[in-house]
Design a protein around this motif. Structure first.
Motif, PDB file in Angstrom:
ATOM      1  N   PRO A  72       0.852  -1.248   0.286  1.00 23.84           N
ATOM      2  CA  PRO A  72       0.100   0.125   0.055  1.00 23.84           C
ATOM      3  C   PRO A  72       0.766   1.364  -0.139  1.00 23.84           C
ATOM      4  O   PRO A  72       1.971   1.184   0.470  1.00 23.84           O
ATOM      5  N   SER A  80      -5.297  -1.050  -2.116  1.00 26.24           N
ATOM      6  CA  SER A  80      -4.726  -1.320  -0.910  1.00 26.24           C
ATOM      7  C   SER A  80      -4.743  -0.222  -0.014  1.00 26.24           C
ATOM      8  O   SER A  80      -4.289   1.100  -0.161  1.00 26.24           O
ATOM      9  N   GLU A  84      -2.971  -4.201   4.285  1.00 25.91           N
ATOM     10  CA  GLU A  84      -3.396  -4.830   3.250  1.00 25.91           C
ATOM     11  C   GLU A  84      -2.130  -5.296   2.143  1.00 25.91           C
ATOM     12  O   GLU A  84      -1.345  -4.278   2.106  1.00 25.91           O
ATOM     13  N   GLU A  86      -1.506  -5.877  -2.018  1.00 23.91           N
ATOM     14  CA  GLU A  86      -2.336  -6.001  -3.234  1.00 23.91           C
ATOM     15  C   GLU A  86      -1.438  -6.914  -4.412  1.00 23.91           C
ATOM     16  O   GLU A  86      -0.173  -6.970  -4.338  1.00 23.91           O
ATOM     17  N   GLU A 161     -11.155  -9.546  -2.373  1.00 25.38           N
ATOM     18  CA  GLU A 161     -10.144  -9.237  -1.074  1.00 25.38           C
ATOM     19  C   GLU A 161     -10.405 -10.805  -0.462  1.00 25.38           C
ATOM     20  O   GLU A 161     -11.176 -11.546  -0.729  1.00 25.38           O
TER      21      GLU A 161
END
Length: 164
Positions: A72, A80, A84, A86, A161
């Motif tokens: 992120p 993201s 998180e 991605e 997700e």
């Protein structure tokens, strides 16, 4: 999937990664959506500056697939948030489809997320990428429509997700 190794991409493989990525998108007809995206798909060196680039290679070292793992806040991050991970530009060579390479690359991203201690792995996908959507559903990703977005007119990206 026989004898496919997934590992970080080497600079000498960047041209092959670009070709596989462009081929994968072209085979599915995605350039009809945004032809300018091809330049981004071919810019593997640029992608590698901002992401962890993984490849799937056969025993002869031929690139069969790739994926960019994105933190992120990086230049490649789309959806993201902190906590998180991605991934983007998942691609499998046309000749290698149906061998589980896309799934293996995706599961490697999930493993990487666990290693990093993040709570979720997220991604955006063109709404027309039906084969990829089936893969994500089979693995256990769930749709998150509230994170869908439209970077350009006529380009609809849908979000998924996977909670870790």
């Amino acid at each position: 999937m026989t004898e496919i190794q997934i590992r970080p991409a080497r600079p000498d493989e960047f041209d092959a990664v670009g070709e596989v990525t462009v081929e994968a998108y072209r085979v599915e007809g995605f350039f009809e959506v945004d032809a300018e995206y091809e330049a981004k798909l071919r810019d593997v060196a640029g992608r590698a500056e901002h992401a962890e680039l993984l490849v799937a290679v056969d025993p002869d070292g031929q690139v069969m697939g790739s994926v960019a793992v994105v933190q992120p806040g990086s230049a490649l991050a789309e959806i993201s948030s902190p906590g998180e991970l991605e991934f983007r530009m998942l691609a499998v060579a046309a000749a290698a489809r149906g061998r589980g390479i896309g799934e293996a690359l995706t599961r490697t991203v999930l493993d990487r997320g666990r290693e990093l201690g993040v709570g979720k792995v997220v991604l955006s996908s063109l709404n027309v990428m039906r084969t990829a959507h089936r893969l994500y559903g089979r693995i256990g990703f769930r749709r998150v429509p509230e994170r869908d977005w439209h970077p350009h007119p006529g380009v609809d990206l849908i979000a998924y997700e996977y909670p870790l």
